[in-house]
Design an enzyme around this catalytic site. Sequence first.
Site, PDB file in Angstrom:
ATOM      1  N   GLU A 114     -16.623 -20.909  16.178  1.00  0.00           N
ATOM      2  CA  GLU A 114     -17.815 -21.062  15.341  1.00  0.00           C
ATOM      3  C   GLU A 114     -17.501 -20.402  14.018  1.00  0.00           C
ATOM      4  O   GLU A 114     -17.272 -19.194  13.970  1.00  0.00           O
ATOM      5  CB  GLU A 114     -19.013 -20.350  15.975  1.00  0.00           C
ATOM      6  CG  GLU A 114     -19.737 -21.177  16.997  1.00  0.00           C
ATOM      7  CD  GLU A 114     -20.936 -20.440  17.572  1.00  0.00           C
ATOM      8  OE1 GLU A 114     -21.561 -20.994  18.472  1.00  0.00           O
ATOM      9  OE2 GLU A 114     -21.233 -19.316  17.132  1.00  0.00           O
ATOM     10  N   ASP A 119     -29.270 -12.562  12.440  1.00  0.00           N
ATOM     11  CA  ASP A 119     -28.099 -11.742  12.719  1.00  0.00           C
ATOM     12  C   ASP A 119     -28.371 -10.250  12.692  1.00  0.00           C
ATOM     13  O   ASP A 119     -29.189  -9.769  11.917  1.00  0.00           O
ATOM     14  CB  ASP A 119     -26.987 -12.071  11.718  1.00  0.00           C
ATOM     15  CG  ASP A 119     -26.306 -13.379  12.056  1.00  0.00           C
ATOM     16  OD1 ASP A 119     -25.798 -13.481  13.192  1.00  0.00           O
ATOM     17  OD2 ASP A 119     -26.310 -14.294  11.221  1.00  0.00           O
TER      18      ASP A 119
END
Lengths: 273, 396
Positions: free
Chosen positions: A54, A65
């Site tokens: 990824e 995140d």
Amino acid sequence: MSPRAGQTFQKKLEKKIKQNNKIFCAFLTLGYKSLSQTKSLIRLLNTLGTDVVELGIPFSDPLADGPVIQASSEYALKKGIRPQDAFGLVKKLRQEGVGVPIIFFSYFNPILRMGISNTVRKLKDAGFDGVLCPDLPPDEGETLEQELVRNGLCPIHLIAPTTSRERMKKILAMSRGFIYYVSRRGVTGVRESLDEELAEKVKQIKRFTSLPVLVGFGVSGPSQVREINRTADGVIVGSAIIEAIQTCTSGALRRFLERMIEPCRNKGKKDKS
Amino acid sequence: MKTKQVPDSKGHFGPFGGRYVPETLIEALDQLTQAYLEIRKSPQFKKEVATYFSSYIGRPTPLYLAKNLTRHYGRARIYLKREDLCHTGAHKINNTIAQALLAVHLGKKRVVAETGAGQHGVASATAARVFNLKCRVYMGEEDIRRQALNVYKMKILGAEVCPVSSGSKTLKDATNEAIRDWVTNVTDTHYLLGSVVGPHPYPMIVRDFQSVIGRETKRQILKAEGRLPHALVACVGGGSNSIGFFHDFLAERVKIIGVEAAGKGLSTGLHAATLEKGRPGVLHGMKSLVLQDDAGQVQIAHSVSAGLDYPSVGPEHAWLKQTGRVEYVSAQDDEAIRAFHLVTRLEGIMPAIESAHALAFLARFMPRTKPDEIVAVCLSGRGDKDIDIIREWDSK
């Protein structure tokens, strides 16, 4: 949805699983700590037998995140890394013969800015296999979805512990490649323990799909990889790798990756087929 | 214009709005939407809100005919909607009290909030006390430094103020962090969003709770003048006081003007004029206009007023601009400071620097009005929080 969408990628994963392997998916932040390091890391991951990469596109406001990936993203942005840099980088790797499937992992705004069809065309041309937008739930993602499928790329979707069963079925119907199960409520980041309901949830998803179900968010060490692999088809490791890039020598980083991949490999068990 | 129809069931205001959030939050947003749509019809909830509005916030706030300011321009009569007289000094409390009450009905024990200047943080901490909720406020390190007084107020009120050191260390990053907290603690926590931004249903909920400003204004002006105003003026950052002020007038024949912060000037790049200079984008869970570069990275907004210092704007404003129903203009830092002094000297009212942007526009707008017309301005907050900034500016 066209059955051909992302067929090669999906078949690759299915074949691995048939041979009694688990899928190991590694997350990298584009341009952390430089574009050339990202390139050599993808080469290394390819050599070590990683199943999926990824490639995270740095964004100014990465709200899904945790601190580690945020910091890597900020670092890359300060160095002037642009989403467009991903295209040339992957194209170059494909020309070298690096075959590991690569997912474009990006918040939606950079894609919107570049233009959806323009982005998808460039992703296809570069040799990407799929796209995952952590802030684009399928409800708003129709245009991107259609464009991806038309170009043979996989739309990858998240399923969370809070996703209802009805919604889960809808997401599964729209997904290609694999399912990204978010192991717990919260943002990305290394965690010591896994969610208790994890195994139960993964089993539930697998009842409704033949797609590989990978588990991510908070996978930090080989013992967790083993634990997750008991029920899931594989793992996604992000923050732990970024941390290792930050702190380890290249030798130690390689050994860390090997230790994480090792529990995903078939050790002499017979094929399922 | 059919204002009743927005947003649609998925939270869209034309092409704007919607939900652009991690999957983990969808369930919570669905629950919040459903609970809100049910509770807003409940006479008991309405009554509870109305009681807190009157006996705790001090509503209705007055609509004041500013005679000296009117005489100064010599044109239309100027009325000021006195949101500065709300408890805690700004309109923000309307939303926090109503949302905290909603959180209680949802069974939540904890609220998290983002804040820039600290006004929404103080209003959240205050509402949390009223309903015995735990409260954590995320605030950028840069803003903490600039707004020490509000930080201390929040602490005294028992809120935990969490410094945010990521990104630009301001409101936009504090908002990311509040969303990250919510995504982690979604089961027992309500995200008490402070403006008409974010994923559906927030732009709708905050608008509805703030629209008390316009409803009162309408009633008050009809009583005082027997007719509606010719024009409404309010400042726009995220856009909550302005949407609240405008909403009841959208279907009327009234000119409506939103004033953004032009910072040091629109051509300098140092401004917060999202509606003028922004491009369609996705930030904080919504599609709206966003100040961004060509790579889709969000840019930092600049304004002397921390409350207008936001690189996006509520999706309904983006829609009202696109349909042409509302006209959006901007005022620079220096114009706002001049308006602050003017209104303070003429009326003995110190406006917040945010509200001073709306007042600043009068210098350009009033010459275009006629003496028999009426202009109503939303004075969204009081200016004592800004005294240090004013002093610093004046000593330059």
